[in-house]
Design a protein around this motif. Sequence first.
Motif, short mmCIF file in Angstrom:
data_model
loop_
_atom_site.label_atom_id
_atom_site.label_comp_id
_atom_site.label_asym_id
_atom_site.label_seq_id
_atom_site.Cartn_x
_atom_site.Cartn_y
_atom_site.Cartn_z
N TRP A 138 -19.45 -130.40 0.78
CA TRP A 138 -18.89 -129.05 0.97
C TRP A 138 -17.72 -128.83 0.02
CZ3 TRP A 138 -14.21 -127.08 2.77
CH2 TRP A 138 -14.21 -125.74 3.16
N CYS A 139 -16.83 -129.83 -0.07
CA CYS A 139 -15.66 -129.73 -0.96
C CYS A 139 -16.10 -129.61 -2.43
CB CYS A 139 -14.75 -130.95 -0.79
SG CYS A 139 -13.91 -131.01 0.80
N VAL A 140 -17.08 -130.39 -2.82
CA VAL A 140 -17.56 -130.34 -4.20
C VAL A 140 -18.16 -128.97 -4.51
CG1 VAL A 140 -19.27 -131.30 -5.81
CG2 VAL A 140 -17.88 -132.83 -4.40
N ARG A 141 -18.96 -128.42 -3.56
CA ARG A 141 -19.52 -127.07 -3.77
C ARG A 141 -18.41 -126.03 -3.90
NH1 ARG A 141 -23.21 -128.86 0.06
NH2 ARG A 141 -22.10 -127.78 1.72
N LEU A 142 -17.38 -126.15 -3.08
CA LEU A 142 -16.26 -125.20 -3.12
C LEU A 142 -15.54 -125.26 -4.46
CD1 LEU A 142 -14.94 -123.16 -1.21
CD2 LEU A 142 -13.33 -124.96 -0.55
N VAL A 143 -15.29 -126.45 -4.97
CA VAL A 143 -14.66 -126.59 -6.28
C VAL A 143 -15.58 -125.98 -7.35
CG1 VAL A 143 -13.96 -128.23 -8.07
CG2 VAL A 143 -13.23 -128.57 -5.70
N HIS A 146 -15.25 -122.15 -7.22
CA HIS A 146 -13.96 -121.58 -7.60
C HIS A 146 -13.49 -122.02 -8.98
CE1 HIS A 146 -13.32 -119.52 -3.86
NE2 HIS A 146 -13.76 -120.60 -3.24
N GLU A 147 -14.07 -123.07 -9.49
CA GLU A 147 -13.67 -123.55 -10.81
C GLU A 147 -14.86 -123.56 -11.76
OE1 GLU A 147 -10.57 -124.00 -11.59
OE2 GLU A 147 -9.86 -123.74 -9.55
N GLY A 148 -15.86 -122.72 -11.47
CA GLY A 148 -17.09 -122.69 -12.25
C GLY A 148 -16.88 -122.49 -13.74
N ASP A 149 -16.00 -121.54 -14.11
CA ASP A 149 -15.75 -121.29 -15.54
C ASP A 149 -15.13 -122.51 -16.20
OD1 ASP A 149 -16.77 -118.77 -15.29
OD2 ASP A 149 -14.82 -117.79 -15.10
N TRP A 150 -14.20 -123.15 -15.51
CA TRP A 150 -13.53 -124.33 -16.05
C TRP A 150 -14.54 -125.47 -16.23
CZ3 TRP A 150 -12.62 -129.27 -14.06
CH2 TRP A 150 -11.75 -130.06 -14.81
N ILE A 151 -15.39 -125.68 -15.22
CA ILE A 151 -16.42 -126.73 -15.30
C ILE A 151 -17.36 -126.45 -16.47
CG2 ILE A 151 -18.43 -127.72 -14.10
CD1 ILE A 151 -15.96 -128.73 -12.79
N THR A 152 -17.75 -125.19 -16.64
CA THR A 152 -18.63 -124.82 -17.75
C THR A 152 -17.97 -125.12 -19.09
OG1 THR A 152 -19.68 -123.09 -16.44
CG2 THR A 152 -19.87 -122.89 -18.83
N ARG A 153 -16.70 -124.78 -19.23
CA ARG A 153 -15.99 -125.07 -20.48
C ARG A 153 -15.88 -126.56 -20.71
NH1 ARG A 153 -11.02 -122.34 -19.14
NH2 ARG A 153 -10.05 -123.72 -20.66
N LEU A 154 -15.65 -127.32 -19.64
CA LEU A 154 -15.56 -128.78 -19.76
C LEU A 154 -16.89 -129.36 -20.22
CD1 LEU A 154 -13.74 -131.24 -19.33
CD2 LEU A 154 -14.52 -131.29 -16.95
#
Length: 171
Positions: A138-143, A146-154
């Motif tokens: 659940w925590c991983v899905r939430l991150v 909410h941080e989808g753009d950052w994860i995509t850039r990473l």
Amino acid sequence: MITNEQQERIAGWFSGRVPAQWQPVDVTVDKEEITIVLTTPDVELADDATDAVRAEARAGRASAFREETREQRMEIAREAQHRYERKVSWGLAIGDQRVLWTHVSAPVMTRLRQPERRVLDTLVDAGVARSRSDALAWCVRLVGQHEGDWITRLREAMDSVAQVRSEGPAA
């Protein structure tokens, strides 16, 4: 890490292998699994159909599609599993709904200190999750939400590093 090139090659193979009437396909790849989400036309209902009726009609269409295509999907999965050495999971996009029929639930070991364990236990005690494992997912899905753009850039940055490495001298 799966590079963009690997993702594109696998997606290309499925685009060529999956029947045209199931297109477009959405292909997601990681180290263990290839998830294929097929597409089927949305259900045709009266304009005044409620959201609940629309959801049930889509669930019925997805169920029928799953049964009607099972043999052909299994054949494609066998080929892909042999070719790419990963499990193949299936789903269906219908209207604005996505249904996953099968998927790999891969165990992930982690060490957490007491403050992190207390967060997971709070989620379990509050009924948000059934177990620490569910709470962590659940925590991983939430991150991810909410941080989808950052994860995509990473991920894009890691792809660039992989590209530069591949252009370097052979080891």
